[in-house]
Design a protein around this motif. Structure first.
Motif, PDB file in Angstrom:
ATOM      1  N   ALA A 297      33.998  36.059  47.812  1.00  0.00           N
ATOM      2  CA  ALA A 297      34.298  34.627  47.920  1.00  0.00           C
ATOM      3  C   ALA A 297      33.073  33.880  48.447  1.00  0.00           C
ATOM      4  CB  ALA A 297      35.497  34.414  48.827  1.00  0.00           C
ATOM      5  N   SER A 298      32.416  34.488  49.406  1.00  0.00           N
ATOM      6  CA  SER A 298      31.258  33.829  50.000  1.00  0.00           C
ATOM      7  C   SER A 298      30.078  33.816  49.006  1.00  0.00           C
ATOM      8  CB  SER A 298      30.905  34.569  51.289  1.00  0.00           C
ATOM      9  OG  SER A 298      29.652  34.212  51.713  1.00  0.00           O
ATOM     10  N   ALA A 299      29.832  34.968  48.370  1.00  0.00           N
ATOM     11  CA  ALA A 299      28.689  35.069  47.454  1.00  0.00           C
ATOM     12  C   ALA A 299      28.856  34.163  46.242  1.00  0.00           C
ATOM     13  CB  ALA A 299      28.513  36.516  47.016  1.00  0.00           C
ATOM     14  N   LYS A 300      30.096  33.966  45.820  1.00  0.00           N
ATOM     15  CA  LYS A 300      30.315  33.197  44.589  1.00  0.00           C
ATOM     16  C   LYS A 300      30.777  31.768  44.871  1.00  0.00           C
ATOM     17  CE  LYS A 300      31.180  37.418  42.057  1.00  0.00           C
ATOM     18  NZ  LYS A 300      32.118  38.324  41.438  1.00  0.00           N
ATOM     19  N   ASP A 301      30.661  31.377  46.117  1.00  0.00           N
ATOM     20  CA  ASP A 301      30.993  30.011  46.504  1.00  0.00           C
ATOM     21  C   ASP A 301      32.419  29.633  46.076  1.00  0.00           C
ATOM     22  OD1 ASP A 301      30.504  27.601  47.649  1.00  0.00           O
ATOM     23  OD2 ASP A 301      29.573  26.725  45.862  1.00  0.00           O
ATOM     24  N   ILE A 302      33.323  30.512  46.381  1.00  0.00           N
ATOM     25  CA  ILE A 302      34.727  30.304  45.984  1.00  0.00           C
ATOM     26  C   ILE A 302      35.428  29.473  47.051  1.00  0.00           C
ATOM     27  CG2 ILE A 302      36.930  31.573  45.793  1.00  0.00           C
ATOM     28  CD1 ILE A 302      35.162  33.756  44.322  1.00  0.00           C
ATOM     29  N   SER A 303      36.175  28.473  46.601  1.00  0.00           N
ATOM     30  CA  SER A 303      36.771  27.578  47.604  1.00  0.00           C
ATOM     31  C   SER A 303      38.218  27.930  47.930  1.00  0.00           C
ATOM     32  CB  SER A 303      36.663  26.127  47.150  1.00  0.00           C
ATOM     33  OG  SER A 303      37.133  26.000  45.839  1.00  0.00           O
ATOM     34  N   ALA A 304      38.863  28.738  47.108  1.00  0.00           N
ATOM     35  CA  ALA A 304      40.258  29.115  47.415  1.00  0.00           C
ATOM     36  C   ALA A 304      40.660  30.329  46.583  1.00  0.00           C
ATOM     37  CB  ALA A 304      41.193  27.947  47.114  1.00  0.00           C
ATOM     38  N   ILE A 305      41.752  30.942  47.016  1.00  0.00           N
ATOM     39  CA  ILE A 305      42.235  32.135  46.309  1.00  0.00           C
ATOM     40  C   ILE A 305      43.670  31.912  45.842  1.00  0.00           C
ATOM     41  CG2 ILE A 305      43.004  34.536  46.728  1.00  0.00           C
ATOM     42  CD1 ILE A 305      40.441  34.954  48.312  1.00  0.00           C
ATOM     43  N   ILE A 306      43.933  32.337  44.623  1.00  0.00           N
ATOM     44  CA  ILE A 306      45.322  32.393  44.164  1.00  0.00           C
ATOM     45  C   ILE A 306      45.727  33.859  44.203  1.00  0.00           C
ATOM     46  CG2 ILE A 306      46.902  32.044  42.226  1.00  0.00           C
ATOM     47  CD1 ILE A 306      45.239  29.632  41.423  1.00  0.00           C
ATOM     48  N   PHE A 307      46.746  34.137  44.986  1.00  0.00           N
ATOM     49  CA  PHE A 307      47.203  35.516  45.157  1.00  0.00           C
ATOM     50  C   PHE A 307      48.467  35.679  44.325  1.00  0.00           C
ATOM     51  CE2 PHE A 307      49.240  39.062  47.350  1.00  0.00           C
ATOM     52  CZ  PHE A 307      48.170  39.883  47.661  1.00  0.00           C
ATOM     53  N   ALA A 308      48.367  36.454  43.272  1.00  0.00           N
ATOM     54  CA  ALA A 308      49.517  36.625  42.369  1.00  0.00           C
ATOM     55  C   ALA A 308      50.036  38.054  42.498  1.00  0.00           C
ATOM     56  CB  ALA A 308      49.090  36.351  40.933  1.00  0.00           C
ATOM     57  N   SER A 309      51.288  38.172  42.871  1.00  0.00           N
ATOM     58  CA  SER A 309      51.839  39.518  43.057  1.00  0.00           C
ATOM     59  C   SER A 309      53.126  39.672  42.278  1.00  0.00           C
ATOM     60  CB  SER A 309      52.111  39.749  44.545  1.00  0.00           C
ATOM     61  OG  SER A 309      52.836  40.934  44.712  1.00  0.00           O
ATOM     62  N   LEU A 310      53.213  40.787  41.593  1.00  0.00           N
ATOM     63  CA  LEU A 310      54.497  41.111  40.976  1.00  0.00           C
ATOM     64  C   LEU A 310      55.453  41.430  42.104  1.00  0.00           C
ATOM     65  CD1 LEU A 310      53.799  43.515  37.990  1.00  0.00           C
ATOM     66  CD2 LEU A 310      54.484  41.139  37.891  1.00  0.00           C
ATOM     67  N   LYS A 311      56.676  41.090  41.932  1.00  0.00           N
ATOM     68  CA  LYS A 311      57.662  41.340  42.987  1.00  0.00           C
ATOM     69  C   LYS A 311      57.797  42.842  43.265  1.00  0.00           C
ATOM     70  CE  LYS A 311      61.545  38.883  43.357  1.00  0.00           C
ATOM     71  NZ  LYS A 311      61.425  37.897  44.449  1.00  0.00           N
ATOM     72  N   PHE A 312      58.186  43.158  44.452  1.00  0.00           N
ATOM     73  CA  PHE A 312      58.556  44.522  44.887  1.00  0.00           C
ATOM     74  C   PHE A 312      57.394  45.516  44.879  1.00  0.00           C
ATOM     75  CE2 PHE A 312      62.341  42.767  42.509  1.00  0.00           C
ATOM     76  CZ  PHE A 312      62.949  42.239  43.627  1.00  0.00           C
ATOM     77  N   CYS A 313      56.162  45.017  44.903  1.00  0.00           N
ATOM     78  CA  CYS A 313      55.016  45.920  45.028  1.00  0.00           C
ATOM     79  C   CYS A 313      54.637  45.953  46.511  1.00  0.00           C
ATOM     80  CB  CYS A 313      53.842  45.427  44.189  1.00  0.00           C
ATOM     81  SG  CYS A 313      52.331  46.359  44.512  1.00  0.00           S
TER      82      CYS A 313
END
Lengths: 358, 422
Positions: A297-313
């Protein structure tokens, strides 16, 4: 999930139609496809099928929807698959392997023991583990595949993975949409690898001449597990954002891996590179995974994360509180089912999140 | 009156939910005179010893005068005792949070810290308790992936919370049982012990480990006798429930206390072997997985309908006699011998044998919400037992969260199942 259209139809007709050799269905990015290919199988990743009601009779309602969907696929394709390869990656995978042994007993199947830590001892253990897997493959297929064949396959898959990495760069440059990038990565796992690399290189060549069309919006990273949802990828492609990094079972964790021959030992080399590839959240050192994401995130100048999770993992669900706590950039958590996607709701949530951060 | 005292203790803890209060309560309760007095309130020797030794064990952990180590359920606790570590088992304590009626608070706390409600409530409740600072501060955290993924993840979060990432150890139990797995696992156990000893400034005490293994073998000896005796039992001492003995079976393995509990349990149960079956023969059931640890009516309903739990899967002694001269090798074998490792085939074989050995008329499968490894195996186990002529009822529920318990529904299902048994 969704139909493979456009880019796939245009560029990957031959490789998708390729049916050389018996098909082995495989699961989990820790299963070395090189060995399957070297043994004479046509490796095809199990992505599951959209209608998996049939699996409800075998697995409970609160169970990984991807694995349920995969069980439905295995039940449907039991006569097409010559063999199936699983990995001891999570509780759900173990149970899916049990299901295949119990209810698809005629289909040869193997579960690879994958360590959860990275150390000298675990690499050695994994080396022995994949060696046993290779013996199983040889026994099942017959023939005299040996280390020379493995070397050829290592070279082939290294080239494929390198080109998929190049494809990601082009996608970040805006020469290819995020959804098309995801589709091509998926295609790479279900098609004839020899034909695929030729077709992928043709696509790369065509894309290189495209204009770079980077969007003005936020630079985001997509983190998650087995996310194979074209409707989500489409939303992300249409919004004014750039997905500059993606840490998913279906993208980077699958292809960001180069097998380097060491100690003149193909099994050692495979074991070391597979355990060293971008880690799944199943691995023991969750802190290291968080650090990797933060560094990216720091190296690529990322401003936010979308965390996508399949249920029940469980592995992913436990990772989220830690990541959220440790991050110094905003994160949006989206839980997904496998065939039930509320497009409007997800789009609204992402848009609201973007308004907040951008 | 006894019931009133116990209820009052529960109420006081609930109203004073902090570590200081728990510590103070245990420091008083774990003292010998009070323990002796408390001991008179239990109706059976087995139940008495279970409770007294459990209070003592918890008192020791909260006292924190020796290094406390958190451990997940299926670890070989001989290592802890051999190294002089005081074990603390958050999963078992999560069961206590249900029994003490505080799980609602711990689960709420976990939810507020982004733990998904889809996760197992044993781990969620324990995580909530850690967040609420109800558990003693550990020096080490040791976990295994044996049985499930959830423990290793939850325990890492505890390590993070306590700033103990460098004292976090994951015992990676392989899927297959072969020589490579034994070597890999015994190497890990040795490395963990060596590292812990070096952090404690001690030499690795192989003799201490050997002594713990001697005790473990004695515990195993009496445990096998208990299990043998239970094959011919038609009734149990009052308040005896085999599902309550998780802490001594796991956390006390390698101690004299476990030897005492199981030796005395054997003697007590032996005195019940003279009883005959009533004219209307009792239905004998095998209990699979765990039970709800909050107040519930399941066992009363079963008793009322003429059923007895002939045996519980969790009390099956699955490991061979250990070699005190080869502690790491032996304990690796113990871990790998567990029927929840690897394929469901291991567990199915054990359950089929138990059903036969204990002359079971049926099996009750408590399907705890969020336990993937268990719930994902129900279909196969039911089919296997059906083929062996053993009817099975799977009860959906939750061992910790009483909000997922419906008495009416459960009673109807149980009665229908019992009728089916004839």
């Amino acid at each position: 999930m969704g139909a493979d259209t456009d880019i796939i139809k245009k560029y990957f007709k031959k490789s998708l139609a390729g049916t050389k050799g018996p098909v082995i269905g495989w699961m989990c990015t820790y299963a070395p496809v090189e060995l399957m290919h070297a043994a004479g199988f046509m490796p095809r990743r199990i992505y599951g099928i959209e209608d998996f009601k049939k699996a409800d009779g075998y697995l409970p309602i609160n169970f990984c929807p991807y694995l349920k969907s995969s069980l439905a696929q295995l039940l449907k394709e039991k006569d097409i698959l010559a063999c199936a390869a699983f990995a001891n990656s999570c509780d759900g995978s173990r149970r899916l392997f049990d299901m295949s042994r119990e209810y698809l007993a005629r289909m040869p199947a193997y579960i690879i023991d994958v360590p959860r830590s990275v150390s000298v001892a675990s690499v050695d253990f994994y080396k022995k583990s994949i060696k046993k897997f290779f013996y199983f493959l040889k026994d099942t297929k017959g023939g005299k595949a040996g280390e020379e064949d493995i070397l050829v396959s290592i070279d082939l898959f290294n080239r494929i993975r390198k080109s998929l990495g190049d494809l990601k760069i082009l996608s970040v440059q805006g020469r290819l949409s995020f959804i098309d990038y995801c589709k091509v990565v998926r295609c790479s796992a279900v098609s004839d690898p020899v034909l695929f690399i030729e077709e992928l290189n043709r696509l790369l060549e065509a894309l290189s001449s495209n204009d770079s069309r980077q969007k003005d919006g936020a630079r985001l990273m997509l983190v998650g597990n087995f996310i194979n949802e074209d409707r989500l990828f489409k939303i992300l492609s249409e919004l004014d954002i750039n997905i500059v990094d993606d840490d998913l079972c279906t993208t980077k964790r699958y292809y960001d891996n180069k097998v380097v021959l060491e100690k003149e030992d193909v099994f050692y080399s495979l074991a070391k590179s597979y355990l060293g590839k971008p880690a799944c959240m199943r691995m023991s050192d969750m802190g290291a995974k968080v650090r990797t994401i933060k560094e990216a995130a720091s190296a690529k100048d990322i401003s936010a994360i979308i965390f996508a999770s399949l249920k029940f993992c469980d592995n992913t669900l436990y990772f989220y509180p830690l990541l959220k706590e440790e991050l110094d950039i905003p994160i949006l958590n989206i839980e997904l089912e496998y065939n039930n996607f509320s497009e409007g709701q997800v789009k609204t949530r992402i848009e609201a999140f973007l308004e907040m951060i951008w | 009156m006894v019931k009133n005292i116990k209820e009052k203790i529960k109420k006081d803890i609930k109203n004073n939910l902090n570590q200081k209060y728990i510590k103070r309560f245990l420091s008083i309760a774990a003292k010998r005179p009070l323990l002796m007095l408390l001991g008179t309130t239990f109706k059976s020797q087995s139940d008495r010893l279970l409770n007294l030794y459990s209070i003592q064990a918890m008192g020791k952990a909260y006292k924190n005068s020796s290094p406390v180590a958190y451990g997940s359920l299926f670890l070989p606790y001989e290592l802890f005792h051999g190294l002089g570590l005081v074990p603390f088992l958050p999963e078992v304590l999560a069961g206590f949070t249900a029994g003490m009626g505080i799980a609602e608070q711990t689960l709420k706390e976990a939810n507020s810290k982004w733990y998904s409600p889809d996760l197992c409530t044993f781990h969620r409740s324990a995580s909530g308790a850690v967040e609420l600072d109800l558990f003693p501060k550990p020096r080490f955290i040791i976990v295994t992936n044996l049985a499930c993924d959830a423990a290793q993840k939850a325990f890492y979060l505890y390590a993070k919370k306590f700033g103990l990432e460098k004292n976090f150890y994951h015992v990676d139990v392989p899927y297959h049982y072969d020589q490579d797995s034994i070597s890999y696992l015994s190497g890990q156990l040795k490395n963990i012990c060596t590292d812990i000893c070096s952090k404690l400034g001690r030499d690795l005490d192989i003799e201490g480990l050997g002594r713990a293994i001697d005790y473990s073998n004695q515990f195993r000896h009496w445990g096998l006798k208990v299990n043998q005796t239970r094959k011919k039992l038609y009734s149990y001492p009052p308040d005896y429930n085999g599902l309550n003995f998780i802490l001594p079976f796991h956390g006390m393995a390698g101690t004299k206390d476990a030897v005492t509990i199981y030796r005395e349990m054997y003697r007590e149960l032996e005195s019940y072997t003279g009883g005959r079956a009533s004219s209307k023969r009792q239905k004998r059931l095998i209990w699979l997985h765990l039970k709800p640890y909050y107040k519930n009516e399941i066992f009363e309903l079963l008793k009322k309908d003429g059923c007895m739990i002939a045996f519980e899967e969790i009390n099956h002694i699955y490991w061979p006699k250990l070699d005190p001269d080869n502690p790491f090798y032996s304990l690796a074998v113990k871990l790998l011998s567990h029927y929840l490792r690897g394929s469901i085939e291991n567990r199915a074989r054990v359950i089929e044998n138990l059903a036969k050995d204990y002359s079971a008329d049926g099996a009750l499968f408590f399907s705890h919400w969020g336990c993937r490894q268990n719930n994902g195996s129900i279909r196969i186990l039911k089919d296997r037992l059906k083929a062996a002529g053993i009817p099975t009822l799977a009860i959906d529920g939750d061992c910790v969260d009483k909000n997922n318990y419906s008495k009416g529904q459960l009673s109807t299902r149980l009665q229908a199942f019992i009728e089916l048994l004839g």
